[in-house]
Design an enzyme around this catalytic site. Sequence first.
Site: not given
Ligand code: NAD
Ligand code: TYD
Length: 353
Positions: A133-135, A159, A163
Amino acid sequence: MTLLVTGGAGFIGSNFVLDWLAQSEEPVVNLDALTYAGNLGNLAALRGDPRHVFVHGDIGDRPLLDRLLAEHRPRAILHFAAESHVDRSIHGPGAFIKTNVEGTFTLLEAARAHWTALDGDAKAAFRFHHVSTDEVYGSLVPGAPAFTETHPYEPNSPYSASKAASDHLVRAWHHTYGLPVLTTNCSNNYGPYHFPEKLIPLMIVNALAGKPLPIYGDGQQVRDWLYVGDHCSAIRAVLARGRVGETYNVGGWNEQANRDIVQRICALLDELRPSAAGPYARLITHVTDRPGHDRRYAIDARKIERELGWRPAETFETGIRKTVRWYLDHADWVATVQSGGYRDWLATNYSAR
Ligand code: NAD
Ligand code: TYD
């Protein structure tokens, strides 16, 4: 040839598996622990498809990993599995350390043992792709240049710290042991199958239910939103052509403040599913800010564009319209996720196999 995907029942992982099998005959072994965020219903379209082998298990289970690697001999591991929600990490950081740090360590060690025992072409072709992630780069002040791959790591939430730790482990396993790794650091994703705890799906489902739309603090925090299908195409490009040991930042050049995102969702719902009670924006409420809330993320995606020719296919306008429509068309998915009933899917579909 086979891919081992971890976390392929989550939001991005399930989109990746669906996209992959729509374009390739190469099978996928999908290892997922089915935490609250994992949902086999996302993969319902693959029911009975022999190219998809689902394994219910934990990335921290070394004997299971060794067995899967020996049995399926994947040419690559795509590591999506993680605890991914910042707010949950604030309330309970332990699970983030367990999965994101310790789990990634265990997976790296299993991958290293597997890769070390390979020879010839199989060893040269093997890849460990870490999805991050970019975070990890921390927060930008307004006007500061977007994150490049050499931006210092300054994670601020449990989080992002977990990461960042996993990114460092992946880097070290390459530097010290030569494990052929690739890392992608992507901005915020949105699209189908997004669990309605995150901003965009939460706002859509709350609006449709006539519930408040809770914006944290002043709502001027900025994220760089990318449609999930574009993240999947970036991962495919990096897996195919990325340079081993390199990191690629992935983003859509689409910075938006949270308030503007919520306003846009409300306007789309007003157009597509008008409410008799009036415009959806009436539901917007400002609530107490998230502790340690990062103010701004922005990705400089020039490296992946220049080296691999990757570009997003969706603009924010096309992507958010598709996403809102998807939620309108999948009220059953939302209802099942909200009731927790999707857990029944496991017994229904897999217990007799
Ligand atoms: P998500 O929370 O929707 O899904 C995570 C999945 O991992 C779930 O299916 C969960 O059951 C599985 N999981 C959790 N713990 C586990 C374990 N110990 N063993 C096996 N499986 C396990 O997450 P996402 O949003 O799909 O993100 C996927 C990846 O991409 C993550 O690594 C996240 O850090 C990264 N990412 C997410 C975003 C975003 O905007 N969602 C952006 C950039 C990077
Ligand atoms: P989120 O989707 O949780 O992603 P991340 O925190 O990983 O960027 O949140 C996106 C942005 O939206 C973040 O600045 C937090 C804000 N947010 C709200 O304002 N209200 C909400 O109920 C949630 C879940 C997030």
